[in-house]
Design an enzyme around this catalytic site. Structure first.
Site, PDB file in Angstrom:
ATOM      1  N   ASP A  43       0.820  -1.212   0.000  1.00  0.00           N
ATOM      2  CA  ASP A  43       0.000   0.000   0.000  1.00  0.00           C
ATOM      3  C   ASP A  43       0.856   1.265   0.000  1.00  0.00           C
ATOM      4  O   ASP A  43       0.442   2.318   0.448  1.00  0.00           O
ATOM      5  CB  ASP A  43      -0.920  -0.006   1.230  1.00  0.00           C
ATOM      6  CG  ASP A  43      -0.124  -0.126   2.521  1.00  0.00           C
ATOM      7  OD1 ASP A  43       1.106  -0.315   2.438  1.00  0.00           O
ATOM      8  OD2 ASP A  43      -0.721  -0.007   3.599  1.00  0.00           O
ATOM      9  N   HIS A 101      24.471   0.060 -18.028  1.00  0.00           N
ATOM     10  CA  HIS A 101      23.409   0.532 -17.134  1.00  0.00           C
ATOM     11  C   HIS A 101      23.549  -0.059 -15.737  1.00  0.00           C
ATOM     12  O   HIS A 101      22.572  -0.351 -15.071  1.00  0.00           O
ATOM     13  CB  HIS A 101      22.031   0.257 -17.746  1.00  0.00           C
ATOM     14  CG  HIS A 101      21.838   1.047 -18.992  1.00  0.00           C
ATOM     15  ND1 HIS A 101      21.650   2.416 -18.975  1.00  0.00           N
ATOM     16  CD2 HIS A 101      21.878   0.704 -20.298  1.00  0.00           C
ATOM     17  CE1 HIS A 101      21.557   2.864 -20.213  1.00  0.00           C
ATOM     18  NE2 HIS A 101      21.693   1.847 -21.036  1.00  0.00           N
ATOM     19  N   ASP A 134      27.875   8.307 -13.293  1.00  0.00           N
ATOM     20  CA  ASP A 134      26.915   8.994 -14.163  1.00  0.00           C
ATOM     21  C   ASP A 134      25.727   9.329 -13.277  1.00  0.00           C
ATOM     22  O   ASP A 134      24.934   8.454 -12.917  1.00  0.00           O
ATOM     23  CB  ASP A 134      26.510   8.058 -15.312  1.00  0.00           C
ATOM     24  CG  ASP A 134      25.581   8.737 -16.319  1.00  0.00           C
ATOM     25  OD1 ASP A 134      25.070   9.831 -16.024  1.00  0.00           O
ATOM     26  OD2 ASP A 134      25.385   8.146 -17.409  1.00  0.00           O
ATOM     27  N   ASP A 173      22.791  15.929 -16.518  1.00  0.00           N
ATOM     28  CA  ASP A 173      23.256  14.571 -16.816  1.00  0.00           C
ATOM     29  C   ASP A 173      24.774  14.639 -17.019  1.00  0.00           C
ATOM     30  O   ASP A 173      25.236  15.065 -18.066  1.00  0.00           O
ATOM     31  CB  ASP A 173      22.533  14.091 -18.085  1.00  0.00           C
ATOM     32  CG  ASP A 173      22.840  12.639 -18.428  1.00  0.00           C
ATOM     33  OD1 ASP A 173      23.553  11.972 -17.656  1.00  0.00           O
ATOM     34  OD2 ASP A 173      22.369  12.185 -19.492  1.00  0.00           O
ATOM     35  N   HIS A 213      27.395   2.887 -27.812  1.00  0.00           N
ATOM     36  CA  HIS A 213      26.203   3.743 -27.682  1.00  0.00           C
ATOM     37  C   HIS A 213      26.355   5.015 -28.489  1.00  0.00           C
ATOM     38  O   HIS A 213      27.349   5.228 -29.178  1.00  0.00           O
ATOM     39  CB  HIS A 213      25.919   4.041 -26.202  1.00  0.00           C
ATOM     40  CG  HIS A 213      27.030   4.758 -25.479  1.00  0.00           C
ATOM     41  ND1 HIS A 213      27.321   6.081 -25.672  1.00  0.00           N
ATOM     42  CD2 HIS A 213      27.933   4.322 -24.553  1.00  0.00           C
ATOM     43  CE1 HIS A 213      28.338   6.440 -24.898  1.00  0.00           C
ATOM     44  NE2 HIS A 213      28.723   5.376 -24.211  1.00  0.00           N
ATOM     45  N   HIS A 250      21.976  12.836 -26.555  1.00  0.00           N
ATOM     46  CA  HIS A 250      20.509  12.831 -26.572  1.00  0.00           C
ATOM     47  C   HIS A 250      20.049  14.208 -26.135  1.00  0.00           C
ATOM     48  O   HIS A 250      20.808  14.963 -25.510  1.00  0.00           O
ATOM     49  CB  HIS A 250      19.950  11.727 -25.663  1.00  0.00           C
ATOM     50  CG  HIS A 250      20.469  11.753 -24.253  1.00  0.00           C
ATOM     51  ND1 HIS A 250      19.972  12.595 -23.285  1.00  0.00           N
ATOM     52  CD2 HIS A 250      21.463  11.054 -23.648  1.00  0.00           C
ATOM     53  CE1 HIS A 250      20.622  12.395 -22.148  1.00  0.00           C
ATOM     54  NE2 HIS A 250      21.548  11.482 -22.338  1.00  0.00           N
ATOM     55  N   HIS A 296      16.250  11.922 -20.891  1.00  0.00           N
ATOM     56  CA  HIS A 296      16.258  11.657 -22.332  1.00  0.00           C
ATOM     57  C   HIS A 296      15.071  12.436 -22.863  1.00  0.00           C
ATOM     58  O   HIS A 296      13.949  11.938 -22.907  1.00  0.00           O
ATOM     59  CB  HIS A 296      16.142  10.158 -22.625  1.00  0.00           C
ATOM     60  CG  HIS A 296      17.317   9.385 -22.112  1.00  0.00           C
ATOM     61  ND1 HIS A 296      17.278   8.049 -21.824  1.00  0.00           N
ATOM     62  CD2 HIS A 296      18.584   9.779 -21.829  1.00  0.00           C
ATOM     63  CE1 HIS A 296      18.472   7.650 -21.388  1.00  0.00           C
ATOM     64  NE2 HIS A 296      19.279   8.688 -21.377  1.00  0.00           N
ATOM     65  N   GLU A 302      28.571  12.683 -24.786  1.00  0.00           N
ATOM     66  CA  GLU A 302      28.989  11.646 -23.840  1.00  0.00           C
ATOM     67  C   GLU A 302      29.681  10.450 -24.488  1.00  0.00           C
ATOM     68  O   GLU A 302      29.193   9.321 -24.404  1.00  0.00           O
ATOM     69  CB  GLU A 302      27.787  11.166 -23.031  1.00  0.00           C
ATOM     70  CG  GLU A 302      26.553  10.779 -23.843  1.00  0.00           C
ATOM     71  CD  GLU A 302      25.426  10.286 -22.940  1.00  0.00           C
ATOM     72  OE1 GLU A 302      25.658   9.341 -22.177  1.00  0.00           O
ATOM     73  OE2 GLU A 302      24.322  10.848 -22.999  1.00  0.00           O
ATOM     74  N   TYR A 317      34.696   1.233 -23.298  1.00  0.00           N
ATOM     75  CA  TYR A 317      34.426   0.230 -22.253  1.00  0.00           C
ATOM     76  C   TYR A 317      35.169  -1.045 -22.605  1.00  0.00           C
ATOM     77  O   TYR A 317      34.838  -1.711 -23.591  1.00  0.00           O
ATOM     78  CB  TYR A 317      32.917  -0.017 -22.170  1.00  0.00           C
ATOM     79  CG  TYR A 317      32.150   1.285 -22.120  1.00  0.00           C
ATOM     80  CD1 TYR A 317      31.948   1.952 -20.911  1.00  0.00           C
ATOM     81  CD2 TYR A 317      31.694   1.888 -23.299  1.00  0.00           C
ATOM     82  CE1 TYR A 317      31.300   3.175 -20.873  1.00  0.00           C
ATOM     83  CE2 TYR A 317      31.053   3.116 -23.267  1.00  0.00           C
ATOM     84  CZ  TYR A 317      30.858   3.758 -22.057  1.00  0.00           C
ATOM     85  OH  TYR A 317      30.222   4.978 -22.027  1.00  0.00           O
ATOM     86  N   ARG A 362      33.649   7.139 -19.396  1.00  0.00           N
ATOM     87  CA  ARG A 362      32.711   8.009 -20.128  1.00  0.00           C
ATOM     88  C   ARG A 362      32.872   9.404 -19.556  1.00  0.00           C
ATOM     89  O   ARG A 362      33.092   9.551 -18.341  1.00  0.00           O
ATOM     90  CB  ARG A 362      31.260   7.523 -19.993  1.00  0.00           C
ATOM     91  CG  ARG A 362      30.255   8.409 -20.703  1.00  0.00           C
ATOM     92  CD  ARG A 362      28.874   7.764 -20.939  1.00  0.00           C
ATOM     93  NE  ARG A 362      28.139   7.474 -19.736  1.00  0.00           N
ATOM     94  CZ  ARG A 362      27.992   6.261 -19.217  1.00  0.00           C
ATOM     95  NH1 ARG A 362      28.541   5.212 -19.825  1.00  0.00           N
ATOM     96  NH2 ARG A 362      27.304   6.083 -18.101  1.00  0.00           N
ATOM     97  N   GLU A 408      30.780  13.064 -19.801  1.00  0.00           N
ATOM     98  CA  GLU A 408      29.500  13.585 -20.305  1.00  0.00           C
ATOM     99  C   GLU A 408      29.247  14.988 -19.784  1.00  0.00           C
ATOM    100  O   GLU A 408      29.304  15.244 -18.582  1.00  0.00           O
ATOM    101  CB  GLU A 408      28.363  12.652 -19.850  1.00  0.00           C
ATOM    102  CG  GLU A 408      26.986  13.146 -20.228  1.00  0.00           C
ATOM    103  CD  GLU A 408      25.877  12.141 -19.916  1.00  0.00           C
ATOM    104  OE1 GLU A 408      26.052  11.319 -18.993  1.00  0.00           O
ATOM    105  OE2 GLU A 408      24.839  12.196 -20.592  1.00  0.00           O
TER     106      GLU A 408
HETATM  107  N1  GLY Z   1      22.401   8.967 -17.569  1.00  0.00           N
HETATM  108  C1  GLY Z   1      21.744   8.510 -18.698  1.00  0.00           C
HETATM  109  C2  GLY Z   1      22.464   8.882 -19.894  1.00  0.00           C
HETATM  110  O1  GLY Z   1      23.582   9.323 -19.839  1.00  0.00           O
HETATM  111  O2  GLY Z   1      21.932   8.832 -20.965  1.00  0.00           O
HETATM  112 MN    MN Z   2      23.214  11.081 -21.029  1.00  0.00          MN
HETATM  113 MN    MN Z   3      24.439  10.201 -18.139  1.00  0.00          MN
END
Ligand code: GLY
Ligand code: MN
Ligand code: MN
Length: 440
Positions: free
Chosen positions: A39, A242, A259, A270, A349, A353, A360, A384, A388, A406, A408
């Site tokens: 609940d 992820h 991240d 981000d 990737h 974005h 996103h 970004e 890897y 990474r 970003e």
């Molecule tokens: N943190 C999600 C991305 O970098 O797209």
């Molecule tokens: Mn991102």
């Molecule tokens: Mn990110």
């Protein structure tokens, strides 16, 4: 809390109503609360389109925009509503919608089946987020059917349907000054939170402890939520895109990748940074870091009005292919790596974005001719790139195995040089080393 003036929401609604035309009607709905366990609900985060158009934050609301003839510029609150013709917008739930949020009318959500069809009657086109929620679709079709067959004479039902998201999301793609103020604030808080995590880094600390440092910094500086699940991955965990388990202990000799970004008054930042647990970049990991950094800085410099979105990725893939070949991770020529896309093995990737109310963020990536869109001033996007190198990949030079990197940042397209909203977050080798070592 949203920190946007009521007139700004009204301006956005007017603009949207101009886009749907005086014979259209738009219906948007906010997601209901969701159960977390038994609940207990997840903390509610209002639906982004509803926030953008009204600032209203109650779960499960419905927002109707019904432009009225002659009342487009100076809306007057209606006291009578023959067929909803003179109503500019009406969320169907509580009275504060009228007193605080500028609605012309508000209804109990329990009245929806009675009230909503009145707004659809005698409109040419009904817009809603078609397909987003099947129950809502079914309701809209029921209203349509009811109106379609209500009389023998000319039908009262809309003749056409359109997806309101196409129109709202095009507006959201271009950030207005009041939105950029909030995004700069989200960027600043997030930058400082990463610095706090750098300072807290030392061998033996667990990933979740760094997560706690970052997220408590967000909350203590006015950000309501993390904008997405924070990723804190040390060593080989950083090579899992992820990864959110965040349980391992940091070991000297590893790079840790974080991240994480806050949501400040509903606008996301981000940021990803990667740094050495020991406080010193060394060996192949140092060379790899410097390679990603240079590719990232070059990609930021590419963020200029007129460039097509896909070019950002194509140029980045080429630059990172050069880096991978120089590191001994890939063999052959750069052209081969790009043409056969072997670079995807370690760079799987995209480089970017859109960013805004959603991490996103919404907005079309293609133009009307189905070509990748050209960047225009006012758009905000991430840059970004990453590499890897999994620990189990024996084809790699030993020094690269278990290294994930990474970097970003969040970039505003302007009519001139790109503006890096997250510029304050350290990323050069010297800057990062000096922050970590100041904390040790
Ligand atoms: N943190 C999600 C991305 O970098 O797209
Ligand atoms: Mn991102
Ligand atoms: Mn990110």
């Amino acid at each position: 809390m949203y920190d946007v003036e009521a007139q700004i929401f009204e301006k956005r609604r007017r603009e949207l109503m101009d886009r749907i035309g005086s014979n259209g009607v738009a219906v948007l709905f906010g997601e209901p609360e969701r159960t977390r366990s038994n609940d207990t609900e997840f903390p509610y985060r209002p639906s982004s389109d509803i926030l953008y158009l009204s600032g209203f934050r109650e779960p499960g609301c419905v927002l109707v925009l019904a432009p009225g003839p002659g009342r487009r510029v100076h809306p007057v609150r209606a006291t009578t509503r023959p067929r909803g013709r003179d109503v500019d917008w009406a969320p169907l739930w509580d009275r504060r919608a009228v007193s605080e949020f500028g609605a012309n009318a508000a209804y109990d959500i329990a009245e929806i089946d009675k009230e909503l069809p009145k707004f659809l009657a005698h409109r040419d086109t009904a817009f809603w987020p078609i397909g987003q929620d099947h129950d809502f679709d079914r309701r809209m079709i029921q209203y349509y059917t009811g109106l379609r067959f209500v009389r023998r004479r000319a039908p009262e039902a809309p003749a056409r349907f359109g997806d309101i998201r196409d129109l709202v999301h095009e507006m959201r793609l271009f950030k207005a000054p009041e939105e950029l103020d909030l995004m700069r604030k989200a960027a600043q808080v997030t930058s400082d939170a990463h610095v706090a995590a750098m300072r807290a880094t030392k061998p033996g600390v667990r990933e979740f402890e760094l997560q706690a440092v970052i997220e408590s910094y967000f909350r203590r500086h006015g950000a309501e939520f993390p904008a997405y699940s924070s990723i804190v991955g040390t060593g080989d965990n950083a090579t899992i895109l992820h990864y959110t388990e965040n349980r391992s202990a940091l070991e000297s000799g590893e790079l840790v990748l974080i991240d994480a970004g806050c949501e400040y008054h509903f606008y996301a930042a981000d940021i990803t940074r990667t740094w050495p647990v020991s406080g010193k970049f060394e060996g192949a990991a140092r060379d790899a870091y410097q390679g990603v950094l240079e590719a990232q800085e070059a990609a930021i410099n590419d963020v200029r009005a007129g460039i097509r979105y896909n070019e950002l990725q194509e140029r980045t893939a080429r630059r990172l292919s050069e880096v991978m070949i120089a590191l001994g991770a890939l063999t052959g020529s750069v052209d081969e790596a790009v043409e056969s896309e072997t670079y995807r093995k370690y760079y799987p990737h995209n480089v970017s974005h859109w960013l805004g109310i959603d991490v996103h963020d919404v907005g079309a990536y293609f133009d009307d001719t189905s070509q990748w869109r050209k960047l225009e001033p006012g758009m905000v996007l991430t840059i970004e790139p990453g590499l890897y190198f999994p620990a189990h990949d024996e084809s790699l030079p030993a020094g690269l195995r278990g290294v994930g990197i990474r970097i970003e940042d969040d970039i505003l397209v302007t009519s001139g040089d790109p503006e890096n909203l997250t510029h304050a977050c350290p990323k050069s080798i010297e800057a990062i080393e000096s922050v970590i070592n100041a904390g040790l």
